[in-house]
Write an enzyme that holds these catalytic residues in place. Sequence first.
Site, PDB file in Angstrom:
ATOM      1  N   ASP A 170     -45.567  17.827 -77.903  1.00 35.16           N
ATOM      2  CA  ASP A 170     -46.809  18.383 -78.319  1.00 35.16           C
ATOM      3  C   ASP A 170     -47.987  18.303 -77.241  1.00 35.16           C
ATOM      4  OD1 ASP A 170     -48.043  20.432 -80.568  1.00 35.16           O
ATOM      5  OD2 ASP A 170     -49.545  18.745 -80.371  1.00 35.16           O
ATOM      6  N   GLU A 201     -44.602  21.482 -74.527  1.00 34.83           N
ATOM      7  CA  GLU A 201     -45.435  22.624 -74.779  1.00 34.83           C
ATOM      8  C   GLU A 201     -46.584  22.464 -73.921  1.00 34.83           C
ATOM      9  OE1 GLU A 201     -48.295  24.236 -78.494  1.00 34.83           O
ATOM     10  OE2 GLU A 201     -48.231  22.146 -77.541  1.00 34.83           O
ATOM     11  N   ASN A 209     -50.621  12.992 -78.141  1.00 30.65           N
ATOM     12  CA  ASN A 209     -51.889  13.063 -77.452  1.00 30.65           C
ATOM     13  C   ASN A 209     -52.974  12.582 -78.588  1.00 30.65           C
ATOM     14  OD1 ASN A 209     -53.925  14.843 -76.141  1.00 30.65           O
ATOM     15  ND2 ASN A 209     -54.358  15.436 -77.973  1.00 30.65           N
ATOM     16  N   ASP A 269     -57.807  11.537 -80.348  1.00 32.20           N
ATOM     17  CA  ASP A 269     -57.084  11.167 -79.279  1.00 32.20           C
ATOM     18  C   ASP A 269     -56.604   9.861 -78.998  1.00 32.20           C
ATOM     19  OD1 ASP A 269     -57.520  14.036 -78.886  1.00 32.20           O
ATOM     20  OD2 ASP A 269     -57.091  13.848 -76.643  1.00 32.20           O
TER      21      ASP A 269
END
Length: 583
Positions: free
Chosen positions: A246, A293, A148, A216
């Site tokens: 993640d 996640e 990310n 990001d």
Amino acid sequence: MKPRILSAIIASVLALSACSKAPETASSAAAPAEEQVKSYKHISLKEDTSNWWQNAIFYEIWPRSFYDADGDGSGDFDGMTAKLDYLQELGVNGIWLTPVFEAPSYHGYDFQDFYNVESDYGTMEDFEEFVAAAHEKDIKIILDLVINHISDGHEWFKKSAAREPGYEDYFIWRKEMPTSWGKAWSDDVDDSAAVWHWNETRQEYYYGAFASTQPDVNLENPKVVEEMNKMATFWLEKGVDGFRLDAVRYAIEDVSEDWNDADQGDTDATIDYWAQFTAHVESVKPDAMLVAEAWSDMPTIGKYYDDGKGMHSAFDFDFGYVVSGILNAGGKRTADFGTVDESKTDNTREALWQNLLSRKNNAPISFFSPFLTNHDQNRIMHTLGEDWTKAKAAATLLMTTPGTLYLYYGEEIGLSQYTTGDDQYRRAIMQWEDTDSAGFNETGAFWLDQGQWFPWVQDHKAWWGPYWQSQRPSGLASVDVQQVNPDSLLNHYKKLIAVRKASPALQFPDEIRYYPVDNQNVWLVQNVKGDESRVVIVNLSTAAASEFSVPAEIKGQHKNQLTGATLILGDKITLKAGESVIL
């Protein structure tokens, strides 16, 4: 109404309906999965669980805190290699390493170099030797992969800020700060300045959902997608067995035409991106595993199954909350991305059954990976008030639920924290020995006491050393003390893991039968797989003994798998406070 606010309301409604205590709500939510038969409710779990990870027990290691072989205060690869015998004896067959790539922070979730290991942990050769040594002991290794965002010190970001050709759109830039944005996991609050950050070099704002130091990446740029695929290939070819991914919910935002509002999580483009990434990983290593996640409610997490095209598994955050709520009813349970509201949470045994039903109703139940806590949460021992009986009950509930399980390092010895606050309290030194350095190293140097890791703290004071000295008089804290105590939490975990690994019905049954016996403090389930049956009984009251009427279906003589003793189930039986048996 803003799309992201609407999605938050819908999620809240779903969460409330899933945990409501009203019988009619629970019944309607469970209807697709459960059936009432005789004195039990049951669900069938006829699923393909042939993949190696679906019955695995993973051990999450925070490398900086695990074992320090060179004495510089930070754990390292050589230290983890040295402790593989311990992990093999514990019985785990997988290790999840939190970030091990070069990064400027102590936690490593802001990669500065995708292709080099963190120098504090050793060399690439040290890493390769660790992976090879783990594989020799039949222990798989998965790496924490952050796709990310990356560090603002990464060369990609520097080049993009300088508008270097080819890198202009590696990140998400805007000339003016968009309005009506906010933290993606708190999208009912408008706070654009929390996620849009000014860059002096480029004279524009860039999007960083987690921090200004963690911009990001632009996963709608095919070049960036290809870079991430290339990086995954590199580590798979190094021998790793998969990745923990993640913050999967926040890969790609769905923005309005003028950019002044957006859905920042769980977008269709995000789901599609992960399907593409999964396909790439499988093309490189068909038996590699990916665990997501996705910190959210179960219906949202289930989206990442994506009809079998998505990731292979996802963490079940609800399970740990349910367990801690039942064993510590009334205590506040906090997490980095929100707080569980006790007034809207069922703290009875029914919540354990509803958790199983929720898994079944939102994806194949084998998709969900239960755990008690991880590095972003207060340690379970602290949450349970340092109560060893509660910790043993929590261990039993975890090790007897189906699916891929995760154990946070130190949970098996009751590693705790002396207060809440900064994350280092949750990520403290592993306690190996009852010595001045807790057996972490031979020098007494601890990264937790080194102020350079905490630049946001003025007048940093060492705390690990005094904390450890305060814990030592208990005589219970370290591995070496617990190994020789047959009644210790560590030996309870070892027994549970051994029983689970020897019992396919516990790993992943074909059917789970829940007996709501006449004592509300008793959790009783029967797992059936083929001709094998395992009965799990836990006294959820850790303050008093619990007597209950034995269901007719399980009366008779049994062997307690945890002790080897014979147990005769007559009309009634009494369990000691917090006692658990597996028959």
